[in-house]
Design an enzyme around this catalytic site. Structure first.
Site, PDB file in Angstrom:
ATOM      1  N   GLU A  90       0.806  -1.216   0.000  1.00 29.95           N
ATOM      2  CA  GLU A  90       0.000   0.000   0.000  1.00 29.95           C
ATOM      3  C   GLU A  90       0.844   1.273   0.000  1.00 29.95           C
ATOM      4  OE1 GLU A  90      -3.272   0.046   2.764  1.00 29.95           O
ATOM      5  OE2 GLU A  90      -3.272  -2.124   2.925  1.00 29.95           O
ATOM      6  N   GLY A  91       2.128   1.164  -0.258  1.00 26.85           N
ATOM      7  CA  GLY A  91       2.941   2.369  -0.258  1.00 26.85           C
ATOM      8  C   GLY A  91       4.303   2.144  -0.877  1.00 26.85           C
TER       9      GLY A  91
END
Length: 278
Positions: A90-91
């Site tokens: 997610e990043g």
């Protein structure tokens, strides 16, 4: 991977689970034919910073994950052998996760399959996992249909959710099962919560029509048990088309800090499944 992954796995800082307390649960789940995956990544935070540097780095990470968690050798979880790896990216960078998936899947044999899961956000394409998912190597696609107004249930209106669900189930390869990821409590996410009655009466009858429907993923076990009866208890009789198997799943993103929990319910008509993610 530019992380101290193995050190983190040996010294988890989560108050939810430790190596000592998780191992018996893993063994019990596996005795019930439940697949147990190690989840990598998670939402960016002060204690997380992860990425892959190259295809060679992806291979090295795959080798380390296999040796320490999938091989049966004594590792951070003792002699426990996990069943696969879940990608919750997610990043940071989106590079080389397809290489990591290929390297991990290469450890599968006729005698033993290595399972892969992915947990993309619902907007298509998912920036971090799209390339990896397109390899077709993932057995489970846990789509997060929340915190994204354009593809979630909103104020009694399921239209955006249904449109996104149709997109995901049509794009994902037939051998990849798609799961409806939802918050288990209004406070579990910024948006996207579906009241149990609406899920049972409106959403599930629609999504279960997809041939690659797999079940429901709930974030998280902590939020699930904040109500009585729990969200999962209310919806579990309606999840599957056949006998439902379910398990409380403790999910630890083992990158510098073990954190959070996840509850996943699985069912597939004709071939019931269960899975635990740590």
């Amino acid at each position: 991977m530019n992380l101290e992954l193995l050190m983190a796995a040996k010294t988890p800082c989560s108050k939810h689970v430790t190596v000592e307390t998780s191992t018996p649960g893993i063994q019990y789940g596996q005795s019930k034919n439940i697949k147990v995956l190690l989840s990598l990544g998670g939402a960016p935070g002060d204690l997380s910073n992860y990425s892959l540097c190259s295809p060679e780095d992806a291979q090295n990470v795959a080798d380390d994950l296999y040796q320490n968690f999938l091989s049966g050798e004594n590792g951070p979880l003792g002699s426990v052998t996990l069943d696969g790896i879940d990608f919750d990216i997610e990043g940071f960078s989106n590079l080389y996760y397809d290489d990591l998936a290929k390297a991990l899947k290469a450890y599968s044999t006729e005698e033993r399959k290595i399972y892969l899961g992915a947990a993309p956000q619902c907007p298509i394409p998912d920036y971090y996992l799209d390339t990896a998912i397109k390899t077709g190597l993932f057995d489970y696609i846990f789509v997060q249909f929340y915190n994204n107004a354009q593809c979630q249930y909103s104020s009694g209106n399921p239209t955006n959710l249904f449109n996104s669900w149709d997109d995901w189930t049509s794009r994902v390869l037939p051998n990849n099962s798609v799961y409806l990821g939802l918050p288990a409590n209004p406070s579990a996410a910024g948006s996207g919560y579906i009241p149990p009655a609406d899920l049972i009466n409106t959403v599930l009858p629609y999504v279960k029509q997809a041939s690659n429907y797999g079940g429901v993923m709930l974030w998280s076990r902590y939020w699930d048990i904040q109500t009585n009866p729990s969200y999962s208890d209310q919806i579990s009789p309606y999840i599957g088309n056949s006998a439902l198997q379910s398990i409380v799943a403790i999910k630890n993103a083992v990158f510098k800090c073990v954190s959070s929990t996840l509850y996943r319910l699985f069912s597939k008509s004709g071939r019931g499944k269960s899975l635990m993610s740590i």
